[in-house]
Scaffold this motif. Sequence first.
Motif, mmCIF file in Angstrom:
data_model
loop_
_atom_site.group_PDB
_atom_site.id
_atom_site.type_symbol
_atom_site.label_atom_id
_atom_site.label_comp_id
_atom_site.label_asym_id
_atom_site.label_seq_id
_atom_site.Cartn_x
_atom_site.Cartn_y
_atom_site.Cartn_z
ATOM 1 N N SER A 21 0.819 -1.213 0.000
ATOM 2 C CA SER A 21 0.000 0.000 0.000
ATOM 3 C C SER A 21 0.854 1.265 0.000
ATOM 4 C CB SER A 21 -0.945 0.013 1.206
ATOM 5 O OG SER A 21 -0.291 0.485 2.348
ATOM 6 N N GLU A 64 0.203 4.072 1.400
ATOM 7 C CA GLU A 64 0.284 4.647 2.738
ATOM 8 C C GLU A 64 1.361 3.981 3.575
ATOM 9 O OE1 GLU A 64 -2.695 3.369 1.542
ATOM 10 O OE2 GLU A 64 -3.486 5.283 0.846
ATOM 11 N N SER A 65 1.441 2.657 3.498
ATOM 12 C CA SER A 65 2.446 1.925 4.277
ATOM 13 C C SER A 65 3.853 2.242 3.800
ATOM 14 C CB SER A 65 2.202 0.417 4.180
ATOM 15 O OG SER A 65 0.968 0.073 4.760
ATOM 16 N N LYS A 117 4.760 5.623 5.066
ATOM 17 C CA LYS A 117 4.979 5.598 6.510
ATOM 18 C C LYS A 117 6.363 5.026 6.829
ATOM 19 C CE LYS A 117 2.619 4.771 10.788
ATOM 20 N NZ LYS A 117 1.368 4.455 11.431
ATOM 21 N N ASP A 158 4.545 -4.350 11.494
ATOM 22 C CA ASP A 158 3.358 -3.713 12.103
ATOM 23 C C ASP A 158 2.743 -2.671 11.169
ATOM 24 O OD1 ASP A 158 3.562 -5.273 14.377
ATOM 25 O OD2 ASP A 158 4.526 -3.713 15.586
ATOM 26 N N ILE A 159 3.585 -1.899 10.494
ATOM 27 C CA ILE A 159 3.084 -0.877 9.557
ATOM 28 C C ILE A 159 2.269 -1.526 8.459
ATOM 29 C CG2 ILE A 159 3.781 0.775 7.776
ATOM 30 C CD1 ILE A 159 6.206 1.456 9.650
ATOM 31 N N LYS A 196 0.924 -4.578 8.492
ATOM 32 C CA LYS A 196 -0.214 -5.323 9.035
ATOM 33 C C LYS A 196 -1.431 -4.415 9.142
ATOM 34 C CE LYS A 196 1.556 -8.977 12.002
ATOM 35 N NZ LYS A 196 1.745 -9.358 13.414
ATOM 36 N N VAL A 197 -1.211 -3.189 9.615
ATOM 37 C CA VAL A 197 -2.314 -2.229 9.785
ATOM 38 C C VAL A 197 -3.010 -2.019 8.449
ATOM 39 C CG1 VAL A 197 -2.850 0.197 10.244
ATOM 40 C CG2 VAL A 197 -1.346 -1.065 11.789
ATOM 41 N N GLN A 198 -2.255 -1.846 7.381
ATOM 42 C CA GLN A 198 -2.832 -1.596 6.066
ATOM 43 C C GLN A 198 -3.423 -2.859 5.459
ATOM 44 O OE1 GLN A 198 -3.174 1.411 4.643
ATOM 45 N NE2 GLN A 198 -2.294 2.267 6.490
ATOM 46 N N TYR A 199 -2.891 -4.024 5.818
ATOM 47 C CA TYR A 199 -3.336 -5.280 5.206
ATOM 48 C C TYR A 199 -4.663 -5.747 5.782
ATOM 49 C CZ TYR A 199 -2.865 -9.899 3.051
ATOM 50 O OH TYR A 199 -3.060 -11.026 2.295
ATOM 51 N N ASN A 200 -4.890 -5.436 7.057
ATOM 52 C CA ASN A 200 -6.125 -5.899 7.725
ATOM 53 C C ASN A 200 -7.302 -5.011 7.437
ATOM 54 O OD1 ASN A 200 -4.966 -8.138 8.880
ATOM 55 N ND2 ASN A 200 -4.225 -6.978 10.643
#
Length: 133
Positions: free
Chosen positions: A100, A102-103, A106, A126-127, A129-133
């Motif tokens: 992504s 955004e990721s 970031k 972690d960065i 994972k937030v976008q993947y979920n």
Amino acid sequence: MINRKEKLSLLSEMIAFAMTDESIKSIEYNFLLGVARQLDISQEDFDYLFEHPVTYVHLKSHSERIVQFHRLVLLMNVDKHITPKQLVKLHNFGLRMGLSHESINKVLDLMESFPNKIVPPDFLIDIFKVQYN
């Protein structure tokens, strides 16, 4: 687990990234050779890729794509000299891998806050994972 064709593709992509500034410094070459060894690719096969790049193979596993992006971030920072051209190329490689926007941004922003600009793997995961979920 990735196959030989995927491994060669990863290395070929990393070599192309390292060539962004027209030549590969010895520190970059040694980093890339270390990755080749981790992937069980011989030095002969690795060196062959410099003159004969292989076609890009899209990794199916999201986690493998994140690992590859992290390798590219490390490669970019290994010589402690980051150019705007490298940042654009890294961003484009990340997008091509299906990560992504955004990721990627970031990670690149966060990179500045770590010693030697090396984002620890757990932060990077972690960065994404937030976008993947």
